[in-house]
Design a protein around this motif. Structure first.
Motif, PDB file in Angstrom:
ATOM      1  N   ASP A 276       2.160  16.547  -2.905  1.00  0.00           N
ATOM      2  CA  ASP A 276       1.628  16.093  -1.603  1.00  0.00           C
ATOM      3  C   ASP A 276       2.335  16.893  -0.595  1.00  0.00           C
ATOM      4  O   ASP A 276       3.081  16.494   0.093  1.00  0.00           O
ATOM      5  CB  ASP A 276       1.920  14.535  -1.419  1.00  0.00           C
ATOM      6  CG  ASP A 276       0.901  14.179  -0.490  1.00  0.00           C
ATOM      7  OD1 ASP A 276       0.221  14.735   0.323  1.00  0.00           O
ATOM      8  OD2 ASP A 276       1.116  12.795   0.120  1.00  0.00           O
TER       9      ASP A 276
ATOM     10  N   THR B 279      -1.007   1.122   1.153  1.00  0.00           N
ATOM     11  CA  THR B 279      -1.442   2.529   1.546  1.00  0.00           C
ATOM     12  C   THR B 279      -2.254   3.153   0.455  1.00  0.00           C
ATOM     13  O   THR B 279      -3.327   3.120   0.313  1.00  0.00           O
ATOM     14  CB  THR B 279      -0.730   3.268   2.322  1.00  0.00           C
ATOM     15  OG1 THR B 279       0.454   3.180   1.359  1.00  0.00           O
ATOM     16  CG2 THR B 279      -0.260   2.993   3.711  1.00  0.00           C
ATOM     17  N   TRP B 280      -1.427   3.420  -0.151  1.00  0.00           N
ATOM     18  CA  TRP B 280      -1.991   4.404  -1.483  1.00  0.00           C
ATOM     19  C   TRP B 280      -2.806   3.460  -2.353  1.00  0.00           C
ATOM     20  O   TRP B 280      -3.970   3.855  -2.807  1.00  0.00           O
ATOM     21  CB  TRP B 280      -0.710   5.083  -2.247  1.00  0.00           C
ATOM     22  CG  TRP B 280      -1.334   6.201  -3.135  1.00  0.00           C
ATOM     23  CD1 TRP B 280      -2.574   7.123  -3.034  1.00  0.00           C
ATOM     24  CD2 TRP B 280      -0.837   6.478  -4.542  1.00  0.00           C
ATOM     25  NE1 TRP B 280      -2.457   7.970  -3.974  1.00  0.00           N
ATOM     26  CE2 TRP B 280      -1.410   7.644  -4.988  1.00  0.00           C
ATOM     27  CE3 TRP B 280       0.411   6.157  -5.109  1.00  0.00           C
ATOM     28  CZ2 TRP B 280      -1.139   8.219  -6.202  1.00  0.00           C
ATOM     29  CZ3 TRP B 280       0.751   6.801  -6.380  1.00  0.00           C
ATOM     30  CH2 TRP B 280      -0.112   7.758  -7.112  1.00  0.00           C
TER      31      TRP B 280
ATOM     32  N   SER C  16      -4.763  11.599  -0.518  1.00  0.00           N
ATOM     33  CA  SER C  16      -4.010  10.941  -1.801  1.00  0.00           C
ATOM     34  C   SER C  16      -4.743   9.843  -2.384  1.00  0.00           C
ATOM     35  O   SER C  16      -4.520   9.523  -3.527  1.00  0.00           O
ATOM     36  CB  SER C  16      -2.531  10.422  -0.906  1.00  0.00           C
ATOM     37  OG  SER C  16      -1.810  11.523  -0.482  1.00  0.00           O
ATOM     38  N   SER C  17      -5.544   9.409  -1.551  1.00  0.00           N
ATOM     39  CA  SER C  17      -6.422   8.210  -1.918  1.00  0.00           C
ATOM     40  C   SER C  17      -7.289   8.758  -3.004  1.00  0.00           C
ATOM     41  O   SER C  17      -8.232   7.887  -3.813  1.00  0.00           O
ATOM     42  CB  SER C  17      -7.251   7.459  -1.075  1.00  0.00           C
ATOM     43  OG  SER C  17      -8.226   8.377  -0.208  1.00  0.00           O
TER      44      SER C  17
ATOM     45  N   SER D 212      -6.204   2.146  -0.527  1.00  0.00           N
ATOM     46  CA  SER D 212      -7.126   3.179  -0.037  1.00  0.00           C
ATOM     47  C   SER D 212      -7.713   3.886  -1.362  1.00  0.00           C
ATOM     48  O   SER D 212      -8.952   4.328  -1.265  1.00  0.00           O
ATOM     49  CB  SER D 212      -6.294   4.209   0.715  1.00  0.00           C
ATOM     50  OG  SER D 212      -5.332   4.726  -0.272  1.00  0.00           O
ATOM     51  N   THR D 213      -7.122   4.028  -2.520  1.00  0.00           N
ATOM     52  CA  THR D 213      -7.617   4.537  -3.757  1.00  0.00           C
ATOM     53  C   THR D 213      -8.731   3.471  -4.212  1.00  0.00           C
ATOM     54  O   THR D 213      -9.748   4.074  -4.710  1.00  0.00           O
ATOM     55  CB  THR D 213      -6.547   4.852  -4.754  1.00  0.00           C
ATOM     56  OG1 THR D 213      -5.573   5.243  -4.284  1.00  0.00           O
ATOM     57  CG2 THR D 213      -7.080   5.654  -5.978  1.00  0.00           C
TER      58      THR D 213
ATOM     59  N   ILE E  88       3.831   1.063  -0.893  1.00  0.00           N
ATOM     60  CA  ILE E  88       2.766   1.588  -0.576  1.00  0.00           C
ATOM     61  C   ILE E  88       1.648   1.048  -1.273  1.00  0.00           C
ATOM     62  O   ILE E  88       0.504   1.761  -1.322  1.00  0.00           O
ATOM     63  CB  ILE E  88       2.843   3.251  -0.985  1.00  0.00           C
ATOM     64  CG1 ILE E  88       3.208   3.292  -2.049  1.00  0.00           C
ATOM     65  CG2 ILE E  88       3.715   3.800   0.102  1.00  0.00           C
ATOM     66  CD1 ILE E  88       3.254   4.938  -2.508  1.00  0.00           C
TER      67      ILE E  88
ATOM     68  N   THR F 124      -2.970  12.187   5.584  1.00  0.00           N
ATOM     69  CA  THR F 124      -2.736  12.568   4.146  1.00  0.00           C
ATOM     70  C   THR F 124      -3.031  11.312   3.272  1.00  0.00           C
ATOM     71  O   THR F 124      -3.434  11.845   1.969  1.00  0.00           O
ATOM     72  CB  THR F 124      -1.049  12.691   4.040  1.00  0.00           C
ATOM     73  OG1 THR F 124      -0.780  13.278   2.783  1.00  0.00           O
ATOM     74  CG2 THR F 124      -0.474  11.381   4.444  1.00  0.00           C
ATOM     75  N   TRP F 125      -3.069  10.125   3.526  1.00  0.00           N
ATOM     76  CA  TRP F 125      -3.778   8.967   2.488  1.00  0.00           C
ATOM     77  C   TRP F 125      -5.066   8.983   2.210  1.00  0.00           C
ATOM     78  O   TRP F 125      -5.400   8.923   1.183  1.00  0.00           O
ATOM     79  CB  TRP F 125      -3.126   7.664   3.020  1.00  0.00           C
ATOM     80  CG  TRP F 125      -1.710   7.291   3.283  1.00  0.00           C
ATOM     81  CD1 TRP F 125      -1.150   7.082   4.371  1.00  0.00           C
ATOM     82  CD2 TRP F 125      -1.035   7.113   2.072  1.00  0.00           C
ATOM     83  NE1 TRP F 125       0.123   7.020   4.218  1.00  0.00           N
ATOM     84  CE2 TRP F 125       0.326   6.839   2.801  1.00  0.00           C
ATOM     85  CE3 TRP F 125      -1.047   7.259   0.880  1.00  0.00           C
ATOM     86  CZ2 TRP F 125       1.562   6.755   1.825  1.00  0.00           C
ATOM     87  CZ3 TRP F 125       0.254   7.144   0.410  1.00  0.00           C
ATOM     88  CH2 TRP F 125       1.280   6.624   0.852  1.00  0.00           C
TER      89      TRP F 125
ATOM     90  N   GLU G   6       0.328   2.338   8.668  1.00  0.00           N
ATOM     91  CA  GLU G   6       1.372   3.006   8.853  1.00  0.00           C
ATOM     92  C   GLU G   6       2.381   2.361   9.821  1.00  0.00           C
ATOM     93  O   GLU G   6       3.349   3.045  10.332  1.00  0.00           O
ATOM     94  CB  GLU G   6       1.049   4.341   9.025  1.00  0.00           C
ATOM     95  CG  GLU G   6       0.219   5.241   8.268  1.00  0.00           C
ATOM     96  CD  GLU G   6      -0.452   6.385   8.666  1.00  0.00           C
ATOM     97  OE1 GLU G   6      -0.261   7.432   8.354  1.00  0.00           O
ATOM     98  OE2 GLU G   6      -0.998   6.399   9.641  1.00  0.00           O
TER      99      GLU G   6
END
Length: 832
Positions: A91, A545-546, A510-511, A549-550, A542, A506-507, A214
């Motif tokens: 990443d 977030t990760w 990354s998602s 979001s995915t 996360i 960036t997420w 965040e």
């Protein structure tokens, strides 16, 4: 367990753990030991959505902890016959990389500057940062990440990750950018992505918007100021920690049931110093017991101000700019004379000056009262966030859509969580969302939004008519690429076009890691074999977030989940039980540990950490792990030093040992299937130490005498034990396997459960008796080889003991052995 024909052992005279990593890392790569076989059908593939570590400096031991746990599962799945899709990515885009470039090279990006093809960063950064163009800055980002990624790969190989390095991807690479831009364009076409101008959480240091996921609450010093507004019937006192926002005030607000202010509702007051008329309104979020019970609404001081502004339909009077300073010109209707005392100042300086002005005007009662309050920060920032009005890209995530929120909660229930209680964090996050996902960032090293805007005849961009490229053009950079139907000379002129200036969070990239690794819309055959994935391993902080979001992106694009299982690792704590982090300065870097204790020892420590449980870093566990690896070498040397035998296992003690081993195989396999690697290790290790401490001692004399049964049992057990330990300790097990077997232990099949005719209780009771004999000798301060003149065993298990009598006599150096029935096992040891 089935006897296999073995080749002659070839082992060193003095086996050692030293240097095994270098030997086997090179051999595994040369032999393609962990190469993914993409010809297998989906039901024979185990697919992992591996976290791409952020390339922004060095890794710490916490990374080794969690990634090793994933690798243990990958190795197990490979041994049970699955083709394991185990990619890794870096990443490498986003703010962490930019910050590291600024620090290493002493530069700062200024997009207004032209590109300098001859720019070379200074060898040693000076005290003042050098401003360079965006293109020069991005080139430095690529240069530094390439260096960091080489170090990352070396470290992960040293740890023994069985990833397929041919599947390596980077989040700033061409394919990742194409996937990110394609997914965004489809979100946009379906109405899931949209552009809006609205109040935005803003980090003034990095000058970028920040998403809700965040945010970080921190205690921050401040002071309450008691200030008077001018009402028709006298002063109205408010208490605020942010007097510098008085020129941004648009209303006063109190709770509708607060009797003190009911007669003021519907009237107006004048702001101090600036004389702006603002209404007094009622709202249920006002807190009667906080301060004076009436508050000023400013645009914008905090999240509550945004809520009041939106629900009460108030105007905007912005005063804070993107740089964190008060704007050079006052908002419309605000007196310019006092405002010029504040213009251009930082928030802190403006606060100090306006307090002086309020003191001079008599509108400040008493002195400011110090207070510590909770303030919102960007998780990577060092200054409190401000709220400014900006135009940003969003993806709908259920924050303002109850139907979508319920759909995403249902997705969380469809997932298999390891451990199950971690789903609560997902649910709490989704239920607490207050807005959509802000995905744009005002930064430089990231995936650009694939969007241009037409410019009207007056020279203004038309934001509600974006120009998008066909997917066949992707990836693109709108700052250098030209939209269909235009030429470069129309950039930035009336009637022409302009590029969207922002990059994706960036997420937002990354998602999409399951899609990037699976080469979505690039390699359809691969994608259908590996998506949705089987496992998403990640840390618990996360989830919001990760993980979330995915799930959002997969729900939008495919109407389903991106994986079936999620494994949530805990944090690594320092000896004071505090989370390890670079910012706290309490991290332990892994390379020294790997070199000092060996990779298998570090992996052993990681394997003893359970999913979802925070684990304290413990050097003692590393020492235990190294001791275990050395014991495997020594026990293997003993077993393989005996004559090879084709005989059958016939002796009761040998059969008992194999039956106990089969039980360990069963327990370890069940634990792995339940995503409990720690319980699997405990089962294997428990048997192994009993095998070494008890069985080897009991059988040693018979083995030296050439017992075919003992030799066959020992080699069968060793073959099974090496495979059981292989996911945890890949280097030592591969080394021993190479002494006597062809191929790699990591490609060998996981042992089958084969109970056989033996009774595990024979070994258990024989071990108990031997332990009591040893204790008696130890208490008498005698050698373990001292003679026992008579050993008397009484109890209900005497028939089991009888089956191991000869081995007990040899191991304990027993002259006379007496067995007698009784109600309770007792052992009498008479020393000669």
């Amino acid at each position: 367990m089935t006897q296999q024909r073995l080749r002659h052992a070839s082992m060193p005279d003095k086996p050692t753990l030293d240097g095994l990593e270098q030997v086997w890392v090179a051999r595994w790569e040369a032999d393609g030991t962990y190469r993914f076989d993409r010809t297998k059908p989906r039901d024979q593939i185990y697919s992992i959505d591996t976290p791409p570590p952020t390339v922004s400096g060095s890794l710490h031991v916490g990374h080794v902890f969690s990634y090793t746990q994933t690798d243990i599962m990958a190795r197990y799945q490979r041994m049970i016959g699955k083709s394991v899709f185990y990619p890794i990515g870096w990443d490498d885009n986003g703010l962490p990389t930019e910050r590291r470039v600024q620090s290493v090279y002493g530069v700062r990006c200024d997009p207004s500057l032209p590109y300098d093809p001859d720019f070379v960063p200074p060898e040693k950064p000076g005290k003042r940062e050098i401003s360079i163009s965006r293109r020069n800055f991005v080139e430095l980002c690529h240069k530094l990440t390439a260096i960091d990624e080489q170090a990352f790969e070396e470290m992960w190989r040293r740890v023994g990750l069985s990833v397929d390095w041919s599947l390596l991807y980077t989040t700033i690479g061409d394919e990742a950018r194409a996937v990110s831009q394609r997914a965004f364009l489809r979100n946009l076409a379906r109405g899931e992505a949209y552009l809006a101008e609205a109040p935005t959480l803003w980090d003034v240091s990095f000058r970028t918007a920040v998403a809700q996921a965040e945010l970080e609450d921190r205690e921050w010093p401040g002071a309450f100021h008691r200030i008077s507004f001018y009402g028709e019937k006298g002063p109205v006192w408010i208490e605020t920690t942010r007097p510098e926002l008085i020129p941004a005030c648009v209303a006063l607000v109190a709770h509708p049931d607060d009797e003190r202010y009911k007669e003021l509702f519907g009237t107006s007051v004048l702001t101090p110093l600036f004389g702006v008329e603002v209404p007094v309104l009622a709202h249920h979020l006002a807190e009667p017991d906080k301060g004076s019970g009436i508050a000023m609404i400013c645009t914008f001081g905090d999240i509550t101000d945004v809520t009041w502004w939106r629900e009460l339909r108030l105007p905007i009077r912005p005063v804070i700019g993107w740089d964190g300073r008060l704007l050079p010109e006052p908002p419309e209707g605000v007196d310019a004379e006092p405002y010029k005392e504040l213009a251009g100042k930082t928030v802190h300086s403006a606060r100090e000056r306006i307090v002086e002005l309020l003191r001079e005007s008599g509108d400040l009662e008493g002195e400011p009262r110090p207070v510590t309050r909770t303030v919102k920060f960007y998780e990577r920032g060092d200054k409190p966030l401000e709220i400014v009005t900006t135009r940003q890209w969003y993806i709908r995530n259920g924050g303002r859509d109850e139907e979508l929120r319920q759909q995403l909660l249902a997705r969380g229930r469809e997932l298999d969580w390891h451990p199950p209680h971690m789903r609560v964090r997902y649910d709490n996050w989704v239920e607490g969302l207050t807005g959509d996902w802000l995905i744009s960032r005002q930064r430089f090293f990231g995936v650009p939004f694939p969007v241009w805007y037409p410019i009207d005849e007056s020279g203004q961009p038309v934001h509600d008519a974006p120009i998008v490229p066909p997917e066949s053009m992707l990836p693109i950079d709108p700052s250098s690429d030209v939209p269909p139907g235009y030429t470069e000379d129309r950039r930035g002129v009336p009637g022409g076009f302009m590029a969207d200036p922002d990059v994706m969070d960036t997420w937002a990239t990354s998602s999409l890691t399951p899609l990037i690794a699976g080469r979505w819309e690039i390699d359809d055959d691969l994608f259908k074999r590996v998506f949705p994935a089987d496992l998403r391993p990640q840390a618990h902080e996360i989830i919001r977030t990760w993980l979330f979001s995915t799930v959002v992106r997969s729900h939008d694009e495919f109407g389903g989940l991106p994986w079936s299982d999620v494994a949530i690792s805990g944090w690594i704590l320092d000896p004071d039980r505090k989370k390890m982090s670079k910012s706290k300065g309490n991290v332990v870097t892994p390379m020294d540990l790997l070199e000092q204790h060996g990779s298998d020892a570090v992996r052993y420590w990681a394997a003893n950490g359970r999913y979802g449980v925070d684990t304290a870093f413990d050097v003692g566990q590393l020492k235990i792990g190294r001791r275990l690896a050395i014991k495997i070498l020594n026990a293997s040397k003993f077993v393989l030093g005996l004559a090879e035998s084709d005989g059958e296992v016939t002796e009761p003690l040998d059969l008992s040992m194999l039956a106990a081993l089969s039980e360990a195989v069963r327990e370890a396999g069940e634990a792995f299937e339940a995503y409990d690697h720690t319980r699997a290790l405990e089962a294997v290790e428990r048997f192994f130490w009993a095998f070494c401490d008890d069985y080897l001692e009991l059988v040693k004399a018979r083995a030296y005498d050439g017992s075919a049964s003992a030799h066959a049992a020992l080699r069968q057990a060793l073959g099974v034990l090496l495979r059981l330990f292989a996911p945890f300790l890949p280097f030592v097990t591969e080394e021993v396997w190479s002494w006597w077997r062809e191929g790699s232990v990591h490609r060998a099949p996981w042992p089958a459960v084969e109970p056989g005719p033996g009774n595990p209780a024979v070994l258990a009771v024989a071990s108990d008796v031997l332990g009591r004999v040893r204790k008696a000798k130890s208490e008498a301060k005698l050698s373990m080889r001292a003679e026992v003149s008579r050993l008397t065993v009484t109890g209900p298990e005497v028939e089991l003991v009888r089956q191991a009598q000869d081995d007990l006599c040899a191991a304990g150096n027993v002259e006379e052995f007496v067995l007698d029935h009784g109600d309770e096992l007792t052992v009498e040891v008479h020393l000669g």
